[in-house]
Design a protein around this motif. Structure first.
Motif, PDB file in Angstrom:
ATOM      1  N   GLY A  71      51.142  29.493  38.393  1.00  0.00           N
ATOM      2  CA  GLY A  71      49.565  29.368  38.022  1.00  0.00           C
ATOM      3  C   GLY A  71      49.264  30.972  37.504  1.00  0.00           C
ATOM      4  O   GLY A  71      48.401  30.748  37.141  1.00  0.00           O
ATOM      5  N   THR A  72      50.692  31.770  37.593  1.00  0.00           N
ATOM      6  CA  THR A  72      50.576  33.029  37.295  1.00  0.00           C
ATOM      7  C   THR A  72      49.574  33.220  35.195  1.00  0.00           C
ATOM      8  O   THR A  72      49.353  33.082  34.198  1.00  0.00           O
ATOM      9  N   THR A  73      51.025  32.310  34.745  1.00  0.00           N
ATOM     10  CA  THR A  73      50.948  31.792  33.466  1.00  0.00           C
ATOM     11  C   THR A  73      49.852  30.609  32.540  1.00  0.00           C
ATOM     12  O   THR A  73      49.707  31.158  32.314  1.00  0.00           O
ATOM     13  N   LEU A  74      49.193  29.859  33.922  1.00  0.00           N
ATOM     14  CA  LEU A  74      47.766  29.320  33.955  1.00  0.00           C
ATOM     15  C   LEU A  74      47.134  30.152  33.830  1.00  0.00           C
ATOM     16  O   LEU A  74      45.811  30.277  32.601  1.00  0.00           O
TER      17      LEU A  74
ATOM     18  N   GLN B  24      42.135  32.407  26.521  1.00  0.00           N
ATOM     19  CA  GLN B  24      41.232  31.208  25.543  1.00  0.00           C
ATOM     20  C   GLN B  24      39.254  32.172  26.039  1.00  0.00           C
ATOM     21  O   GLN B  24      38.641  32.327  25.635  1.00  0.00           O
ATOM     22  N   PHE B  25      39.818  32.554  27.175  1.00  0.00           N
ATOM     23  CA  PHE B  25      37.769  32.839  27.927  1.00  0.00           C
ATOM     24  C   PHE B  25      37.924  33.785  28.769  1.00  0.00           C
ATOM     25  O   PHE B  25      37.749  33.901  29.571  1.00  0.00           O
ATOM     26  N   PRO B  26      38.389  35.595  27.906  1.00  0.00           N
ATOM     27  CA  PRO B  26      38.369  36.550  28.831  1.00  0.00           C
ATOM     28  C   PRO B  26      37.139  37.066  28.937  1.00  0.00           C
ATOM     29  O   PRO B  26      37.311  37.600  30.137  1.00  0.00           O
ATOM     30  N   THR B  27      35.744  36.795  28.596  1.00  0.00           N
ATOM     31  CA  THR B  27      34.499  36.315  29.092  1.00  0.00           C
ATOM     32  C   THR B  27      33.788  36.076  30.031  1.00  0.00           C
ATOM     33  O   THR B  27      32.893  36.366  30.976  1.00  0.00           O
ATOM     34  N   ARG B  28      34.341  35.216  30.159  1.00  0.00           N
ATOM     35  CA  ARG B  28      34.737  34.662  31.756  1.00  0.00           C
ATOM     36  C   ARG B  28      35.422  34.936  33.178  1.00  0.00           C
ATOM     37  O   ARG B  28      35.475  33.986  34.328  1.00  0.00           O
ATOM     38  N   VAL B  29      36.454  35.616  32.784  1.00  0.00           N
ATOM     39  CA  VAL B  29      37.519  36.440  33.428  1.00  0.00           C
ATOM     40  C   VAL B  29      36.541  36.480  34.691  1.00  0.00           C
ATOM     41  O   VAL B  29      35.960  37.649  34.927  1.00  0.00           O
ATOM     42  N   GLY B  30      36.654  36.383  36.246  1.00  0.00           N
ATOM     43  CA  GLY B  30      35.885  36.965  37.463  1.00  0.00           C
ATOM     44  C   GLY B  30      37.179  38.093  37.547  1.00  0.00           C
ATOM     45  O   GLY B  30      37.692  39.336  37.072  1.00  0.00           O
ATOM     46  N   ARG B  31      37.613  37.918  39.242  1.00  0.00           N
ATOM     47  CA  ARG B  31      38.818  38.845  40.060  1.00  0.00           C
ATOM     48  C   ARG B  31      39.665  38.175  39.468  1.00  0.00           C
ATOM     49  O   ARG B  31      40.175  36.825  40.620  1.00  0.00           O
ATOM     50  N   PHE B  32      40.622  38.439  39.138  1.00  0.00           N
ATOM     51  CA  PHE B  32      42.167  37.296  39.168  1.00  0.00           C
ATOM     52  C   PHE B  32      43.112  38.383  39.799  1.00  0.00           C
ATOM     53  O   PHE B  32      43.327  39.540  39.914  1.00  0.00           O
ATOM     54  N   VAL B  33      43.852  37.242  40.810  1.00  0.00           N
ATOM     55  CA  VAL B  33      45.077  37.654  41.597  1.00  0.00           C
ATOM     56  C   VAL B  33      46.297  37.116  40.521  1.00  0.00           C
ATOM     57  O   VAL B  33      46.218  35.906  41.047  1.00  0.00           O
ATOM     58  N   LEU B  34      47.315  37.630  40.069  1.00  0.00           N
ATOM     59  CA  LEU B  34      48.322  36.876  39.606  1.00  0.00           C
ATOM     60  C   LEU B  34      50.099  37.537  40.107  1.00  0.00           C
ATOM     61  O   LEU B  34      50.218  38.513  40.418  1.00  0.00           O
ATOM     62  N   ASP B  35      50.835  36.140  41.234  1.00  0.00           N
ATOM     63  CA  ASP B  35      51.522  36.562  42.537  1.00  0.00           C
ATOM     64  C   ASP B  35      53.177  36.205  41.767  1.00  0.00           C
ATOM     65  O   ASP B  35      52.405  35.013  41.653  1.00  0.00           O
ATOM     66  N   SER B  36      54.131  36.640  42.438  1.00  0.00           N
ATOM     67  CA  SER B  36      55.476  36.218  41.430  1.00  0.00           C
ATOM     68  C   SER B  36      55.413  36.048  40.069  1.00  0.00           C
ATOM     69  O   SER B  36      55.559  34.899  39.616  1.00  0.00           O
ATOM     70  N   VAL B  37      55.044  36.828  38.991  1.00  0.00           N
ATOM     71  CA  VAL B  37      54.570  36.717  38.438  1.00  0.00           C
ATOM     72  C   VAL B  37      55.452  36.188  36.635  1.00  0.00           C
ATOM     73  O   VAL B  37      56.586  36.937  36.648  1.00  0.00           O
ATOM     74  N   VAL B  38      54.871  35.100  36.166  1.00  0.00           N
ATOM     75  CA  VAL B  38      56.412  35.520  35.583  1.00  0.00           C
ATOM     76  C   VAL B  38      56.065  35.367  33.552  1.00  0.00           C
ATOM     77  O   VAL B  38      54.979  36.253  33.042  1.00  0.00           O
ATOM     78  N   ASP B  39      56.996  36.193  33.060  1.00  0.00           N
ATOM     79  CA  ASP B  39      57.273  36.408  32.036  1.00  0.00           C
ATOM     80  C   ASP B  39      57.136  36.089  30.571  1.00  0.00           C
ATOM     81  O   ASP B  39      57.806  34.984  30.808  1.00  0.00           O
ATOM     82  N   PRO B  40      55.821  36.949  30.027  1.00  0.00           N
ATOM     83  CA  PRO B  40      55.306  36.303  29.221  1.00  0.00           C
ATOM     84  C   PRO B  40      56.615  36.498  27.862  1.00  0.00           C
ATOM     85  O   PRO B  40      55.675  35.111  26.881  1.00  0.00           O
ATOM     86  N   THR B  41      56.788  36.797  27.502  1.00  0.00           N
ATOM     87  CA  THR B  41      57.685  37.508  26.648  1.00  0.00           C
ATOM     88  C   THR B  41      59.053  36.857  26.544  1.00  0.00           C
ATOM     89  O   THR B  41      60.543  36.934  25.798  1.00  0.00           O
ATOM     90  N   HIS B  42      59.870  35.873  27.447  1.00  0.00           N
ATOM     91  CA  HIS B  42      60.926  35.318  27.553  1.00  0.00           C
ATOM     92  C   HIS B  42      60.581  33.611  26.922  1.00  0.00           C
ATOM     93  O   HIS B  42      59.569  33.291  27.099  1.00  0.00           O
ATOM     94  N   ASP B  43      61.806  33.447  25.848  1.00  0.00           N
ATOM     95  CA  ASP B  43      61.262  32.245  26.128  1.00  0.00           C
ATOM     96  C   ASP B  43      62.634  31.621  26.870  1.00  0.00           C
ATOM     97  O   ASP B  43      62.881  31.840  27.855  1.00  0.00           O
ATOM     98  N   PRO B  44      62.680  29.955  26.617  1.00  0.00           N
ATOM     99  CA  PRO B  44      62.928  29.275  28.455  1.00  0.00           C
ATOM    100  C   PRO B  44      64.727  30.046  28.995  1.00  0.00           C
ATOM    101  O   PRO B  44      64.746  29.493  29.640  1.00  0.00           O
TER     102      PRO B  44
END
Length: 581
Positions: free
Chosen positions: A250-253, A260-280
């Motif tokens: 859900g952190t990736t999502l 995609q929608f930076p100006t629509r972001v309110g308060r976001f909490v990302l818990d147990s974060v997936v690393d976006p720099t990793h390939d599979p």
């Protein structure tokens, strides 16, 4: 005379490694104009041939595109959930929750080419105090539904629920939102006992059936399109900004939405974060090492208990005894079940006694405890964050027992906490047993996990790639390495190409978020949060929980609850470097 010893039988049923058996969902049919749930699968002759190439990557869509106006102007017709959807939870929560649907285009670039109806539910704010809007929740996966789990999980979010409506959405391709189907009797299992070339051949055959039954849907189940759906849901809820709390996958999502929608972001909490720099491969290897680190802690704790430890009196003897049990299980075709049981139990220290008990039973030839752990029966947390910890059944309050678990991420690891009281916690390609009587909801969740995971990467691994990667995986973990490396073969022959768009998370224009990471998280390594914060580029804060488990907010840490609630309710982020225990 043959003096070789026959492997000791520990009561395992013959079972393959289910690299993607997760949580519940419902079957659905693909129809030409609107994709809606149905009781039977569509026969091959009723669907379009699967496209061989993926559509172009989704570009940031900061405003609705041409033809999308009607989707953004719709409103949700809410009705009581009880009796209409398979909603888990107490009768009290069933009475509180309302259900509805939101219609979204199959292809945002061509809105006239079909539609999907998303299943949604909500629990209105409980008060006291001023309503702040809606809080969308996602417990991980990918492939895990949210609508069936949220009523069980609502008791974990009593703080936010005082000011927010809690809202769940089954992402496209999952649960009640036009789930991917792959034909009768097809489960996304991977048998680690087979030679890699045979694994590849088996996966190609299974994956081909997904193209036959769900070919029109497969190109459009990736995370970027699911994130676009979230913006349509935001508008349908009548919210100017999206407030969001995502665990694991859900952190990736959530990060992809912010991209995609930076100006629509309110308060976001990302818990147990997936690393976006990793390939599979990097992701699976990092998770393997994290799982082993937590396993080492468990083994040391077990050995320190003396006679109460079924594995021996020292850390090394305990490790040797566990390895011997694994080899016996592998010889009997139960390696996948064994690995998944240990993995699930490690997601929360509260489940460690269940591991010890299951291993003691196994020494006596009774595999019941292992089977229960492999299915998630002794664990608990949110559907993506914790494996099976029951939230408070009714109203305010929080369970005292720590929880937190998650599956192996995609390609051998999982990114999501598990739901309480249901088989299997979410997040990707998990190694579990392929039973003779599989839970159809778990099978569908495994199918959806694979469909989303394969759409979210351009990588396709073959037997040679597995052979090259295996030594590093085995070095990282003698127990988890082989299963996680074998998971890399899951996308062999997938009917549509994928791309890496889901890893594009730059969101410099979005307001800062709160990222929460646990130091000894077996599923999403701690460093992933810092990497995500840098990739977002918007000054987000990382809150650290010093401890073990997957899913910080669903543990009893008052420090984590206080800081997360302060951010969601008042917009106050903790000071840089804040650490909880």
């Amino acid at each position: 005379m043959d003096v070789r010893q026959t492997p000791k039988s520990h009561g395992f049923r013959r079972a393959a490694v289910a690299m993607a058996v997760c949580a519940a969902a419902t079957a659905a049919v693909l129809v030409p104009a609107v994709l809606t749930p149905a009781a039977e699968e569509v026969p091959p002759s009723a669907v379009s041939p699967p496209p061989r190439t993926a559509p172009k990557p989704v570009r940031p869509a900061r405003t609705p595109g041409a033809g999308l106006g009607p989707y953004y102007r719709q409103r949700i017709h809410w009705t009581p959930c009880a009796g209409t959807l398979h909603v888990q939870g107490t009768d009290t929560y069933r009475r509180r929750f309302e259900c509805g649907t939101v219609t979204v285009p199959l292809d945002y670039g061509h809105p006239g080419n079909g539609e999907i109806r998303l299943a949604v539910n909500r629990m209105r704010t409980t008060g006291p105090g001023r309503r702040l809007g809606s809080l969308l929740l996602n417990f991980g996966g990918p492939g895990e539904p949210v609508v069936a789990v949220l009523p069980d999980m609502a008791g974990f979010f009593t703080g936010p629920a005082a000011s927010y409506d809690l809202v769940g959405v089954d992402p496209r391709g999952t649960g009640g939102s036009s789930p991917v189907v792959c034909g009768p009797g097809v489960a996304m299992t991977v048998n680690i006992a087979e030679p890699p070339a045979q694994v590849v051949a088996d996966q190609r055959a299974k994956n081909a059936t997904c193209g036959t039954y769900s070919g029109k849907l497969l190109p459009w189940v990736g995370t970027p399109d699911a994130a676009r759906d979230m913006d349509v849901v935001r508008a349908a809820l009548g919210e100017d900004k999206l407030n969001y709390m995502g665990f694991s996958y859900g952190t990736t999502l959530g990060a992809n939405y912010a991209h995609q929608f930076p100006t629509r972001v309110g308060r976001f909490v990302l818990d147990s974060v997936v690393d976006p720099t990793h390939d599979p491969e990097q992701e699976a290897l990092a998770q393997t090492a994290s799982e082993q680190a937590v396993l080492d802690d468990f083994l040391a704790d077990c050995a320190a208990r003396g006679a109460d430890c079924p594995l021996g009196g020292t850390g090394q003897s305990a490790a040797d005894a566990l390895t011997a049990l694994y080899q016996d299980a592998k010889a009997q075709g139960g390696a996948g079940e064994f690995v998944q049981a240990i993995r699930n139990g490690l997601y929360s220290r509260a489940s460690w006694p269940a591991i010890r008990q299951a291993l003691a039973q196994l020494e006596q030839g009774d595999a019941t405890g292992i089977e229960q752990l492999a299915g998630g029966g002794a664990n608990g947390l949110p559907a993506a964050v914790a494996p099976h910890r029951s939230a408070p059944a009714d109203g305010p309050g929080r369970s005292d027992d720590p929880g937190g678990a998650e599956d192996p991420g995609r390609f051998g690891g999982s990114h999501r906490p598990d739901p309480p009281n249901r088989s299997g916690p979410a997040d990707r390609n998990r190694s579990g047993p392929a039973r003779s009587d599989p839970d159809p909801d778990a099978v569908q969740a495994g199918i959806a996990m694979r469909a989303i995971s394969c759409r979210d990467t351009a990588a396709r691994y073959d037997a040679d790639a597995f052979t090259r990667a295996l030594p590093a995986f085995l070095k990282a973990s003698p127990l988890f390495g082989e299963a996680n490396a074998t998971g890399l073969l899951s996308c062999a022959g997938w009917p549509v190409a994928g791309d890496n768009t889901s890893r594009q998370v730059g969101a410099a224009q979005a307001p800062p978020m709160l990222l929460v990471a646990t130091t000894d998280d077996p599923a999403t390594p701690y460093d992933g949060a810092a990497h995500m914060a840098r990739a977002l580029g918007n000054g987000s804060t990382v809150l650290t929980l010093r401890g073990s488990g997957h899913g910080a907010y669903v543990t009893p840490s008052a420090c984590v609850h206080r800081n997360v609630d302060a951010f969601l309710l008042h917009g106050v982020r903790p000071a840089k470097g804040t650490t909880c225990s």
